[in-house]
Design an enzyme around this catalytic site. Sequence first.
Site, PDB file in Angstrom:
ATOM      1  N   GLU A 177       0.904  -0.994  -0.133  1.00 24.53           N
ATOM      2  CA  GLU A 177       0.090   0.018   0.062  1.00 24.53           C
ATOM      3  C   GLU A 177       0.888   1.272   0.133  1.00 24.53           C
ATOM      4  O   GLU A 177       1.832   1.345   0.615  1.00 24.53           O
ATOM      5  CB  GLU A 177      -0.979   0.195   1.224  1.00 24.53           C
ATOM      6  CG  GLU A 177      -1.915   0.850   1.363  1.00 24.53           C
ATOM      7  CD  GLU A 177      -3.054   0.973   2.310  1.00 24.53           C
ATOM      8  OE1 GLU A 177      -3.376  -0.309   2.514  1.00 24.53           O
ATOM      9  OE2 GLU A 177      -3.341   1.721   2.992  1.00 24.53           O
ATOM     10  N   GLU A 188      -2.983  10.640   3.197  1.00 20.79           N
ATOM     11  CA  GLU A 188      -3.844  10.700   4.024  1.00 20.79           C
ATOM     12  C   GLU A 188      -3.820  12.250   4.498  1.00 20.79           C
ATOM     13  O   GLU A 188      -2.871  12.627   5.221  1.00 20.79           O
ATOM     14  CB  GLU A 188      -3.967   9.801   5.173  1.00 20.79           C
ATOM     15  CG  GLU A 188      -4.318   8.393   4.665  1.00 20.79           C
ATOM     16  CD  GLU A 188      -4.247   7.180   5.974  1.00 20.79           C
ATOM     17  OE1 GLU A 188      -5.151   6.660   6.059  1.00 20.79           O
ATOM     18  OE2 GLU A 188      -3.334   7.572   6.801  1.00 20.79           O
TER      19      GLU A 188
END
Length: 295
Positions: free
Chosen positions: A108, A112
């Site tokens: 991943e 964010e």
Amino acid sequence: MAMGTHFGGLWLALLCMVSATMGAVPRKPVDVPFGRNYVPTWAFDHIKYFNGGSQIQLSLDKYTGTGFQSKGSYLFGHFSMQIKMVPGDSAGTVTAFYLSSQNSEHDEIDFEFLGNRTGQPYILQTNVFTGGKGDREQRIFLWFDPTKEYHSYSVLWNLFLIIFFVDDVPIRVFKNSKDLGVRFPFDQPMKIYSSLWNADDWATRGGLEKTDWSKAPFVASYRSFHVDGCEASVNAKFCDTQGKRWWDQKEFQDLDSFQYRRLRWVRSKYTIYNYCTDRKRYPVMPPECKRDRDI
């Protein structure tokens, strides 16, 4: 904060004027509509479309957030989108843009954006998971207000490294350190995701600031849904091209000196947390940190 943001922008502009031709930045993103590469994944009624799908808005209320994902899965490439973050009091909210494989030992690559109270700056948190292991958080302030205008957030991913860019400024590098015993994403195709959701148990001041639902709905705006990668949804081996793609060429295998200066500028002026320097958490520095010039 406004004065610091102003001078940060001036300093970045000076860097660009001095060395505008030196940095090997990825190819210019192609502005394509949402539906070309993406589909909604949940709470379809919380996504609005504008200008034939060239722009969208994600909405979060006390009932649900929403999100979308790419139609295909990719192994290496350049992926970007322009986002205008939730304005005003966004504490407790998270706007995420990330790539992820779909298994228990997943890889991943995360952007964010952590909301904050009105007048307080957004925090951008990045992370890299390899083989299901993450815990590589870095946090920075941005040198601009991400709620006022659209800004580009992108990932360049090849066999040699992963680069996180904000408006063509490299803010983080994660190099292939397999020789040091560190796993690197190289054989698991990833889909591209984005979402807007409530995370007031951790997102703002460690969960001390809760989402003020009287300010809902919270809205993030998107455009320029660029995907230039090797689609591996059918045959991942096809993407093991050993240097034939533009992103595998020598100029994209490392940052040049100008790009490293820009990265150091971000490190010195805007970094607020770096797992590589957290000795309480990691008494022994993770092996990739020195290679990534994160210290």
